[in-house]
Design a protein around this motif. Sequence first.
Motif: not given
Length: 317
Positions: A158-175
């Motif tokens: 979530l800290r990373l999401q605040e910086k860049l929501p489209s960071y590679p594989k971020l949403r993959f791990y959240l999912a």
Amino acid sequence: VFMLAEILLKTHKYDQATSLVNKAIELDPSNPTYRIAYAKIIHETQDATSAIGYHLSLDTEFPDNPEILSEVAILYYRNGQIKDFEEIKSRMEKLPGKDKTLYSFLIKAALLDEKYNDIPPLAEKILEIEPGDLEAMMTAARVLFETGKLIDATKWFLRLQEKLPSYPKLRFYLARIRLLNKEHDKAIEILKEDLKENGETDDALALLGQIYFDKGELVEAENYFKRTQKINARSYDALMGMAELSFRRNNLDQALDLFRKAQQQKSDDPTIHKKIGDVYRQMGQGALAVEAYKLYLELSPEAPDKPQIDTYLRMMQ
């Protein structure tokens, strides 16, 4: 010139890359990044020992340069020279200036030594120096996720999401976290948003297949696994997904064939041996099931389903 060299390095065109790296060194001989790139070419085209030798030859020109020392230490580790690795590591830790390079190296060293608890504090050190270092955030989050510390991992994601929501594989791990919590619809929503923004990737499509499989929507799951294989015909997750579908549909011969193909890719994955054992048990081939289950427990002695597997083994033996 160097940017073009990096592209050629990534595509393994070492002869052309060498020419451009040499040109970059000629234009700016005081840049250690160019020398490190040249050492990587030596490593790929010759061997680790030659690359280490080249790095060490730079010590008089770049004394105690943390970037070069970091590369030497990693090469020592991969070459099995653990004592030399520890000496370089100790030397780096004693450097008077503590910059980002040192902590980045210590993260790499912690990963090699499997000292995963050391990684989040080291990432924090990097963020004190460079608050926008997204790679450090992702590394800490991923390590926490892989070691089962999902609450802490989520905080980092979530800290990373605040910086860049489209960071590679971020949403993959959240999912994946949502899937583990059985929040199927939310996991699907996150991944579809990622596909819309970043395009299709085999990892995201395979995970969608897993989510629909977990929901019991087998046709939708199969569609996503097949879409994954169109992008990456060797996708392990898609292959496992198709094998699971065949097993669920009681197509045991097909399931066994697919699990065997998956085993050729990742024979050290304990799960694959359990799945093969399950198929053999359903087929009534007790001896082969026992063999597969024993291998599963060898690779995963603390498996949560160990009591159940032990029961199967007693019954079949």
